[in-house]
Design a protein around this motif. Structure first.
Motif, PDB file in Angstrom:
ATOM      1  N   GLN A 107      53.024 116.586  50.351  1.00 44.55           N
ATOM      2  CA  GLN A 107      52.671 117.104  48.918  1.00 44.55           C
ATOM      3  C   GLN A 107      53.945 116.634  48.093  1.00 44.55           C
ATOM      4  O   GLN A 107      55.101 117.008  48.455  1.00 44.55           O
ATOM      5  N   PRO A 108      53.872 115.664  46.873  1.00 45.10           N
ATOM      6  CA  PRO A 108      54.990 115.238  46.477  1.00 45.10           C
ATOM      7  C   PRO A 108      55.774 116.239  45.652  1.00 45.10           C
ATOM      8  O   PRO A 108      57.003 116.064  45.823  1.00 45.10           O
ATOM      9  N   GLN A 109      55.244 117.301  44.982  1.00 41.72           N
ATOM     10  CA  GLN A 109      55.955 118.117  44.563  1.00 41.72           C
ATOM     11  C   GLN A 109      56.920 118.758  45.232  1.00 41.72           C
ATOM     12  O   GLN A 109      57.892 119.323  44.835  1.00 41.72           O
ATOM     13  N   VAL A 110      56.167 119.480  46.413  1.00 46.32           N
ATOM     14  CA  VAL A 110      57.167 120.212  47.084  1.00 46.32           C
ATOM     15  C   VAL A 110      58.192 119.349  47.833  1.00 46.32           C
ATOM     16  O   VAL A 110      59.551 119.856  48.104  1.00 46.32           O
ATOM     17  N   LEU A 111      57.943 118.140  48.294  1.00 44.71           N
ATOM     18  CA  LEU A 111      58.900 117.107  48.832  1.00 44.71           C
ATOM     19  C   LEU A 111      60.020 117.171  47.947  1.00 44.71           C
ATOM     20  O   LEU A 111      61.275 116.929  48.209  1.00 44.71           O
ATOM     21  N   ASN A 112      59.667 116.604  46.647  1.00 47.07           N
ATOM     22  CA  ASN A 112      60.732 116.459  45.637  1.00 47.07           C
ATOM     23  C   ASN A 112      61.520 117.785  45.352  1.00 47.07           C
ATOM     24  O   ASN A 112      62.678 117.723  45.329  1.00 47.07           O
ATOM     25  N   TYR A 113      60.824 118.996  45.294  1.00 52.50           N
ATOM     26  CA  TYR A 113      61.711 120.177  45.085  1.00 52.50           C
ATOM     27  C   TYR A 113      62.520 120.556  46.083  1.00 52.50           C
ATOM     28  O   TYR A 113      63.818 120.764  45.819  1.00 52.50           O
ATOM     29  N   LEU A 114      62.033 120.403  47.301  1.00 50.28           N
ATOM     30  CA  LEU A 114      63.014 120.663  48.330  1.00 50.28           C
ATOM     31  C   LEU A 114      64.240 119.510  48.547  1.00 50.28           C
ATOM     32  O   LEU A 114      65.421 119.903  48.749  1.00 50.28           O
ATOM     33  N   GLY A 115      63.688 118.379  48.357  1.00 49.07           N
ATOM     34  CA  GLY A 115      64.622 117.400  48.454  1.00 49.07           C
ATOM     35  C   GLY A 115      65.668 117.563  47.526  1.00 49.07           C
ATOM     36  O   GLY A 115      66.960 117.350  47.672  1.00 49.07           O
ATOM     37  N   TYR A 116      65.408 117.698  46.261  1.00 53.99           N
ATOM     38  CA  TYR A 116      66.525 117.889  45.186  1.00 53.99           C
ATOM     39  C   TYR A 116      66.969 118.986  45.434  1.00 53.99           C
ATOM     40  O   TYR A 116      68.530 118.941  45.244  1.00 53.99           O
ATOM     41  N   SER A 117      66.781 120.018  45.970  1.00 53.20           N
ATOM     42  CA  SER A 117      67.534 121.346  46.152  1.00 53.20           C
ATOM     43  C   SER A 117      68.613 121.024  47.021  1.00 53.20           C
ATOM     44  O   SER A 117      69.818 121.386  46.920  1.00 53.20           O
ATOM     45  N   LEU A 118      68.150 120.207  48.364  1.00 51.08           N
ATOM     46  CA  LEU A 118      69.215 120.067  49.260  1.00 51.08           C
ATOM     47  C   LEU A 118      70.109 119.152  48.758  1.00 51.08           C
ATOM     48  O   LEU A 118      71.314 119.349  48.923  1.00 51.08           O
ATOM     49  N   VAL A 119      69.773 118.087  47.703  1.00 47.92           N
ATOM     50  CA  VAL A 119      70.755 117.322  47.267  1.00 47.92           C
ATOM     51  C   VAL A 119      71.910 118.073  46.473  1.00 47.92           C
ATOM     52  O   VAL A 119      73.061 117.954  46.401  1.00 47.92           O
ATOM     53  N   GLU A 120      71.241 119.142  45.366  1.00 52.99           N
ATOM     54  CA  GLU A 120      72.198 119.735  44.748  1.00 52.99           C
ATOM     55  C   GLU A 120      72.907 120.813  45.556  1.00 52.99           C
ATOM     56  O   GLU A 120      74.186 121.065  45.143  1.00 52.99           O
ATOM     57  N   GLN A 121      72.789 121.134  46.679  1.00 57.13           N
ATOM     58  CA  GLN A 121      73.376 121.938  47.418  1.00 57.13           C
ATOM     59  C   GLN A 121      74.553 121.196  48.441  1.00 57.13           C
ATOM     60  O   GLN A 121      75.315 121.712  49.098  1.00 57.13           O
ATOM     61  N   GLY A 122      74.271 119.902  48.373  1.00 54.62           N
ATOM     62  CA  GLY A 122      75.182 118.956  49.399  1.00 54.62           C
ATOM     63  C   GLY A 122      74.775 119.015  50.637  1.00 54.62           C
ATOM     64  O   GLY A 122      75.636 118.743  51.514  1.00 54.62           O
ATOM     65  N   ARG A 123      73.601 119.226  51.271  1.00 54.30           N
ATOM     66  CA  ARG A 123      73.379 119.609  52.560  1.00 54.30           C
ATOM     67  C   ARG A 123      72.121 118.446  52.848  1.00 54.30           C
ATOM     68  O   ARG A 123      71.371 118.109  51.979  1.00 54.30           O
ATOM     69  N   ASN A 124      72.322 117.924  54.068  1.00 54.76           N
ATOM     70  CA  ASN A 124      70.978 117.151  54.835  1.00 54.76           C
ATOM     71  C   ASN A 124      70.571 116.090  53.828  1.00 54.76           C
ATOM     72  O   ASN A 124      69.525 115.849  53.489  1.00 54.76           O
ATOM     73  N   LEU A 125      71.592 115.254  53.246  1.00 48.63           N
ATOM     74  CA  LEU A 125      71.339 114.364  52.309  1.00 48.63           C
ATOM     75  C   LEU A 125      70.286 113.330  52.938  1.00 48.63           C
ATOM     76  O   LEU A 125      69.553 112.707  52.149  1.00 48.63           O
TER      77      LEU A 125
END
Length: 206
Positions: A107-125
Motif C-alpha cells: 500500500q503506497p500511502q502506508v509505505l510512504n508515511y512510515l518511510g517518511y516518519s523513519l526518515v524524520e526520526q533519523g532511524r532505519n534509513l
C-alpha cells in the motif's frame, strides 16, 4: 438511516461545519454502535480537527468490530497510526503502520508515511528508502511520495541522486511549500546556491 446520517455528516464537514458533523456521528455511535463504519467516520472527523486522543478511541472501537479477515482492516490501522503519530506516540504509530502493511504490504500511502516518519526520526534509513522506493513504484504520479524519495536520498547524503527526484516532485506539486523547501535544501547541498535561495523564496511565498 445510518447511511443517510453518514452522508449528512460528510456534507457538514465539506460545508465547514465539523463540530456539527461530529455531533451527528457521536449520536450515530449511540444508535448504531455495532457498525465499525460509524466509529471509523467519527475517528476521521475527530482527526481532521486535531482531536487525536478521541480519534484513537474511535478507531480502537472500529478495529474491535472489524473481522480480522476483512482485507480493508488496514485502513483502520493506518488512520489510527496517523492519529498516534500526530499525537506524539511514535512507537504505537509505527506498530500500527506495520500492522497495516502486514495486511496490505504494497500500500503506497502506508509505505510512504512510515518511510517518511523513519526518515524524520533519523532511524532505519535503508529500510525507509526501500519502503519509499516501493511506494513510488506503486504510485509514481504522487508528488508527495516522490518528494519522500528525494528527501531520504538527501538524508543519506546521496545529494546528486536526490536532485532529480526533488525536481520531479516540484513538477507534480508545484505550489507546495514543503516540497519547494526540500528542493532548495538539495540544491544547496550540491552547490547550486542561487537556485536554492530561489526555491526557499518560492516556499515562503506559498
Amino acid at each position: 438511516y445510518h447511511a443517510a446520517e453518514l452522508g449528512r455528516a460528510a456534507a457538514l464537514r465539506r460545508s465547514g461545519r465539523p463540530e456539527q458533523a461530529i455531533e451527528v456521528l457521536q449520536q450515530l455511535t449511540r444508535s448504531h454502535g455495532e457498525l465499525p463504519s460509524v466509529h471509523s467516520a467519527l475517528g476521521d472527523a475527530l482527526r481532521a480537527e486535531d482531536k487525536f486522543k478521541a480519534a484513537i478511541d474511535s478507531y480502537d472501537r472500529a478495529i474491535e468490530l472489524t473481522a480480522e479477515t476483512n482485507p480493508q482492516r488496514w485502513v483502520l490501522f493506518y488512520a489510527r497510526g496517523i492519529s498516534e503519530e500526530r499525537g506524539g506516540d511514535l512507537d504505537k504509530a509505527e506498530a500500527d503502520f506495520r500492522a497495516a502493511l502486514a495486511i496490505n504490504p504494497d500500500q503506497p500511502q502506508v509505505l510512504n508515511y512510515l518511510g517518511y516518519s523513519l526518515v524524520e526520526q533519523g532511524r532505519n534509513l535503508d529500510e525507509a528508502l526501500n519502503m519509499i522506493e516501493r511506494a513510488v513504484a506503486a504510485s509514481p504520479g504522487s508528488g508527495y511520495i516522490v518528494d519522500s524519495l528525494g528527501w531520504v536520498l538527501y538524508r543519506l547524503g546521496r545529494y546528486e541522486e536526490a536532485v532529480s527526484q526533488m525536481e520531479r516532485a516540484v513538477e507534480l506539486v508545484a505550489v507546495d511549500p514543503v516540497v519547494n523547501d526540500h528542493l532548495g535544501d538539495v540544491y544547496w547541498a550540491v552547490g547550486r546556491k542561487r537556485e536554492a535561495e530561489f526555491q526557499w523564496r518560492r516556499a515562503l511565498s506559498f
